[in-house]
Design a protein around this motif. Sequence first.
Motif, PDB file in Angstrom:
ATOM      1  N   PRO A 160       0.838  -1.201   0.000  1.00 38.92           N
ATOM      2  CA  PRO A 160       0.000   0.000   0.000  1.00 38.92           C
ATOM      3  C   PRO A 160       0.872   1.250   0.000  1.00 38.92           C
ATOM      4  O   PRO A 160       2.025   1.218   0.427  1.00 38.92           O
ATOM      5  CB  PRO A 160      -0.787  -0.122   1.310  1.00 38.92           C
ATOM      6  N   VAL A 161       0.324   2.344  -0.510  1.00 36.84           N
ATOM      7  CA  VAL A 161       1.063   3.599  -0.508  1.00 36.84           C
ATOM      8  C   VAL A 161       0.380   4.586   0.432  1.00 36.84           C
ATOM      9  O   VAL A 161      -0.841   4.580   0.603  1.00 36.84           O
ATOM     10  CB  VAL A 161       1.202   4.214  -1.918  1.00 36.84           C
ATOM     11  N   ASN A 162       1.199   5.435   1.009  1.00 34.34           N
ATOM     12  CA  ASN A 162       0.755   6.452   1.961  1.00 34.34           C
ATOM     13  C   ASN A 162       1.457   7.738   1.533  1.00 34.34           C
ATOM     14  O   ASN A 162       2.648   7.909   1.799  1.00 34.34           O
ATOM     15  CB  ASN A 162       1.148   6.014   3.376  1.00 34.34           C
ATOM     16  N   LEU A 163       0.738   8.615   0.832  1.00 33.41           N
ATOM     17  CA  LEU A 163       1.357   9.764   0.166  1.00 33.41           C
ATOM     18  C   LEU A 163       0.839  11.084   0.728  1.00 33.41           C
ATOM     19  O   LEU A 163      -0.326  11.189   1.128  1.00 33.41           O
ATOM     20  CB  LEU A 163       1.056   9.736  -1.337  1.00 33.41           C
ATOM     21  N   ALA A 164       1.730  12.067   0.718  1.00 35.28           N
ATOM     22  CA  ALA A 164       1.321  13.452   0.987  1.00 35.28           C
ATOM     23  C   ALA A 164       1.734  14.297  -0.206  1.00 35.28           C
ATOM     24  O   ALA A 164       2.893  14.247  -0.636  1.00 35.28           O
ATOM     25  CB  ALA A 164       1.972  13.982   2.256  1.00 35.28           C
ATOM     26  N   PHE A 165       0.792  15.047  -0.744  1.00 34.10           N
ATOM     27  CA  PHE A 165       1.065  15.989  -1.827  1.00 34.10           C
ATOM     28  C   PHE A 165       1.210  17.373  -1.198  1.00 34.10           C
ATOM     29  O   PHE A 165       0.258  17.885  -0.599  1.00 34.10           O
ATOM     30  CB  PHE A 165      -0.067  15.990  -2.850  1.00 34.10           C
ATOM     31  N   VAL A 166       2.387  17.960  -1.313  1.00 32.28           N
ATOM     32  CA  VAL A 166       2.658  19.261  -0.702  1.00 32.28           C
ATOM     33  C   VAL A 166       2.920  20.254  -1.830  1.00 32.28           C
ATOM     34  O   VAL A 166       3.923  20.153  -2.544  1.00 32.28           O
ATOM     35  CB  VAL A 166       3.856  19.194   0.259  1.00 32.28           C
ATOM     36  N   LEU A 167       2.007  21.208  -2.001  1.00 32.94           N
ATOM     37  CA  LEU A 167       2.040  22.116  -3.149  1.00 32.94           C
ATOM     38  C   LEU A 167       2.332  23.552  -2.720  1.00 32.94           C
ATOM     39  O   LEU A 167       1.720  24.080  -1.789  1.00 32.94           O
ATOM     40  CB  LEU A 167       0.697  22.084  -3.889  1.00 32.94           C
ATOM     41  N   ASP A 168       3.242  24.161  -3.426  1.00 34.54           N
ATOM     42  CA  ASP A 168       3.544  25.588  -3.270  1.00 34.54           C
ATOM     43  C   ASP A 168       2.358  26.384  -3.839  1.00 34.54           C
ATOM     44  O   ASP A 168       1.939  26.163  -4.977  1.00 34.54           O
ATOM     45  CB  ASP A 168       4.824  25.866  -4.071  1.00 34.54           C
ATOM     46  N   ARG A 169       1.825  27.306  -3.044  1.00 34.38           N
ATOM     47  CA  ARG A 169       0.755  28.178  -3.557  1.00 34.38           C
ATOM     48  C   ARG A 169       1.172  29.650  -3.423  1.00 34.38           C
ATOM     49  O   ARG A 169       0.337  30.537  -3.268  1.00 34.38           O
ATOM     50  CB  ARG A 169      -0.563  27.938  -2.813  1.00 34.38           C
ATOM     51  N   SER A 170       2.493  29.898  -3.431  1.00 36.64           N
ATOM     52  CA  SER A 170       2.973  31.278  -3.367  1.00 36.64           C
ATOM     53  C   SER A 170       2.546  32.017  -4.632  1.00 36.64           C
ATOM     54  O   SER A 170       2.088  31.411  -5.614  1.00 36.64           O
ATOM     55  CB  SER A 170       4.497  31.310  -3.215  1.00 36.64           C
ATOM     56  N   GLY A 171       2.713  33.330  -4.626  1.00 35.74           N
ATOM     57  CA  GLY A 171       2.193  34.145  -5.721  1.00 35.74           C
ATOM     58  C   GLY A 171       2.691  33.755  -7.093  1.00 35.74           C
ATOM     59  O   GLY A 171       1.954  33.848  -8.086  1.00 35.74           O
ATOM     60  N   SER A 172       3.935  33.270  -7.180  1.00 35.92           N
ATOM     61  CA  SER A 172       4.497  32.909  -8.483  1.00 35.92           C
ATOM     62  C   SER A 172       3.847  31.669  -9.087  1.00 35.92           C
ATOM     63  O   SER A 172       4.031  31.382 -10.274  1.00 35.92           O
ATOM     64  CB  SER A 172       6.003  32.685  -8.351  1.00 35.92           C
ATOM     65  N   MET A 173       3.074  30.915  -8.288  1.00 33.45           N
ATOM     66  CA  MET A 173       2.398  29.714  -8.791  1.00 33.45           C
ATOM     67  C   MET A 173       1.053  30.040  -9.419  1.00 33.45           C
ATOM     68  O   MET A 173       0.372  29.137  -9.932  1.00 33.45           O
ATOM     69  CB  MET A 173       2.183  28.723  -7.647  1.00 33.45           C
ATOM     70  N   ALA A 174       0.646  31.303  -9.413  1.00 37.50           N
ATOM     71  CA  ALA A 174      -0.672  31.683  -9.927  1.00 37.50           C
ATOM     72  C   ALA A 174      -0.831  31.262 -11.383  1.00 37.50           C
ATOM     73  O   ALA A 174       0.121  31.237 -12.162  1.00 37.50           O
ATOM     74  CB  ALA A 174      -0.877  33.191  -9.795  1.00 37.50           C
ATOM     75  N   GLY A 175      -2.056  30.921 -11.750  1.00 36.90           N
ATOM     76  CA  GLY A 175      -2.359  30.618 -13.138  1.00 36.90           C
ATOM     77  C   GLY A 175      -2.116  29.168 -13.494  1.00 36.90           C
ATOM     78  O   GLY A 175      -2.523  28.243 -12.780  1.00 36.90           O
ATOM     79  N   GLU A 181      -7.047   0.758  -0.138  1.00 36.32           N
ATOM     80  CA  GLU A 181      -6.037   0.341   0.835  1.00 36.32           C
ATOM     81  C   GLU A 181      -4.925   1.382   0.964  1.00 36.32           C
ATOM     82  O   GLU A 181      -4.067   1.278   1.851  1.00 36.32           O
ATOM     83  CB  GLU A 181      -5.435  -1.008   0.431  1.00 36.32           C
ATOM     84  N   ASP A 182      -4.932   2.380   0.083  1.00 39.17           N
ATOM     85  CA  ASP A 182      -3.925   3.437   0.108  1.00 39.17           C
ATOM     86  C   ASP A 182      -4.432   4.643   0.895  1.00 39.17           C
ATOM     87  O   ASP A 182      -5.627   4.783   1.152  1.00 39.17           O
ATOM     88  CB  ASP A 182      -3.590   3.877  -1.329  1.00 39.17           C
ATOM     89  N   ARG A 183      -3.499   5.537   1.245  1.00 39.73           N
ATOM     90  CA  ARG A 183      -3.850   6.772   1.934  1.00 39.73           C
ATOM     91  C   ARG A 183      -3.231   7.946   1.191  1.00 39.73           C
ATOM     92  O   ARG A 183      -2.201   7.812   0.519  1.00 39.73           O
ATOM     93  CB  ARG A 183      -3.332   6.787   3.376  1.00 39.73           C
ATOM     94  N   PHE A 184      -3.827   9.113   1.357  1.00 44.58           N
ATOM     95  CA  PHE A 184      -3.257  10.333   0.789  1.00 44.58           C
ATOM     96  C   PHE A 184      -3.661  11.526   1.635  1.00 44.58           C
ATOM     97  O   PHE A 184      -4.655  11.500   2.367  1.00 44.58           O
ATOM     98  CB  PHE A 184      -3.706  10.547  -0.665  1.00 44.58           C
ATOM     99  N   SER A 185      -2.880  12.591   1.523  1.00 45.69           N
ATOM    100  CA  SER A 185      -3.217  13.874   2.129  1.00 45.69           C
ATOM    101  C   SER A 185      -2.744  14.968   1.195  1.00 45.69           C
ATOM    102  O   SER A 185      -1.899  14.737   0.317  1.00 45.69           O
ATOM    103  CB  SER A 185      -2.567  14.028   3.508  1.00 45.69           C
ATOM    104  N   VAL A 186      -3.284  16.182   1.363  1.00 44.75           N
ATOM    105  CA  VAL A 186      -2.918  17.323   0.533  1.00 44.75           C
ATOM    106  C   VAL A 186      -2.619  18.507   1.452  1.00 44.75           C
ATOM    107  O   VAL A 186      -3.454  18.875   2.291  1.00 44.75           O
ATOM    108  CB  VAL A 186      -4.033  17.701  -0.460  1.00 44.75           C
ATOM    109  N   VAL A 187      -1.438  19.086   1.292  1.00 43.14           N
ATOM    110  CA  VAL A 187      -1.008  20.252   2.066  1.00 43.14           C
ATOM    111  C   VAL A 187      -0.596  21.334   1.092  1.00 43.14           C
ATOM    112  O   VAL A 187       0.058  21.055   0.081  1.00 43.14           O
ATOM    113  CB  VAL A 187       0.174  19.899   2.993  1.00 43.14           C
ATOM    114  N   ASP A 211       4.416  -2.005   6.078  1.00 38.42           N
ATOM    115  CA  ASP A 211       4.767  -2.807   4.905  1.00 38.42           C
ATOM    116  C   ASP A 211       4.483  -2.064   3.609  1.00 38.42           C
ATOM    117  O   ASP A 211       4.364  -2.674   2.547  1.00 38.42           O
ATOM    118  CB  ASP A 211       3.993  -4.133   4.922  1.00 38.42           C
ATOM    119  N   GLY A 212       4.373  -0.724   3.673  1.00 39.29           N
ATOM    120  CA  GLY A 212       4.016   0.052   2.489  1.00 39.29           C
ATOM    121  C   GLY A 212       5.052   1.085   2.105  1.00 39.29           C
ATOM    122  O   GLY A 212       6.154   1.144   2.667  1.00 39.29           O
ATOM    123  N   VAL A 213       4.688   1.912   1.134  1.00 33.67           N
ATOM    124  CA  VAL A 213       5.538   2.992   0.645  1.00 33.67           C
ATOM    125  C   VAL A 213       5.015   4.291   1.235  1.00 33.67           C
ATOM    126  O   VAL A 213       3.874   4.697   0.956  1.00 33.67           O
ATOM    127  CB  VAL A 213       5.515   3.060  -0.895  1.00 33.67           C
TER     128      VAL A 213
END
Length: 433
Positions: A48-63, A83-89, A145-147
């Motif tokens: 199983p995978v356990n992932l966190a997506f961490v995204l820059d939302r500073s001004g230069s990322m606009a558009g 069976e997998d997990r995820f989160s978004v930050v 036992d996962g990633v």
Amino acid sequence: MPCRNITMKARSDREFIRSTYRSNRFVLAELTAPHSHVADGTERRRPPVNLAFVLDRSGSMAGEKLRLAKLAVEQSIARLGSEDRFSVVVYDDAIDIVFPSTPATTEARRAALQRLNEVTARNMTNLGEGWLRGCAQVAEYLSADGVNRCLLLTDGLANKGMTDRDELAGHAAALRSRGVSTSTFGVGADFDEVLLTAMATAGGGNFYYISETAQIADLITSEVGEALDVVARDVTLEIDSPDGVNVESLSPFPFTTRGGRTVVSLGAMVAEQVVEVVLRLNFPFGELGRETGAVLSLSAGDDTEVVAGANVSLTWAYADPKTNDLQPRDVDVDRAVARIFAARARQEATGLNRVGNFDAAQAMLLSVSKRIRSYAGHDAEMRAVVAELERDAAEVAAPMAARSLKEMHFRGYSSAKCRMVDGKAMRRKPDSA
């Protein structure tokens, strides 16, 4: 019949060593991961995978950047199972947990996308705190036992909160030791590639340079695809050698040495992935005719099946100067050594160019090209490495555009890590299966 184990081949560049002073010998260890299916043709149960997506939302990322980052998350979580997990930050100078770690059910994926669609670009870049918050989401539900992996995307510099490269890389190494790996994605011309490379290397993950915004979704979903295709976790290469033999990994994988044992941490391997590890062994003085050796072996987390029997013994003999001078060289090892030194030189040269030390940057590349030329002979592959280094040397002799620096740095990183030019895993060719 498909192979169920990681296979390993290891060879030295030469078989004799000098008796009257310390000799260096290079070893190439070639590892190939098994198929994703087992001997009877059925699919191997993936971890199983356990992932966190961490995204820059500073001004230069606009558009378009932020839009495609959101699309990458959407496409990635669509591939996950319950069976997998995820989160978004998301982060700028403030950090928000858009969606806390949750099993990847249909309802959770739909709810996460609704919340992510509300995210807009804002202020500065507190990269360190945003990344650590994502790692905490992974660590809270660590899968034994996962990633377990944090995926960090940015297009800017860490200019808020924790900004020191060594400190961030140190945290990445500590998290890796606890089971949380880090992969990084740098977009455009304004991020710190040295920082993101250091974090990914120390963190046991991968670094990607996204030169064009359109690549964001492809490379993030590819990294998620690799996590879903893992066949061996926490792979380590161990080298047992006699007292007095110094062993180091020239490939960019973390390694430790204690006594006569050196352990190189390779992280996870995906189905049919090919990884090369170049080692340098430095031998002490010795009596003519005496033999010495080293044993290379593999381990993979708690999965003994995929590394069963994966060990190789190598032997060298102390010989007189003439025998040493006339001994044949293994061209495949020489090629690998040439590639790794060329890759390391590119990364160092771009760093020198970045701070305005153009003469030293050029001298670095020319020195390595001269060294490779001394043993390349008529080998077309090594002569091509020399020619490319000489072209790069001319380029680093003057101020370079930010994108050109990042491209050259990334070429060096990908080559040294034995990955494709776009950063994706190198896989076994079909005709070599």
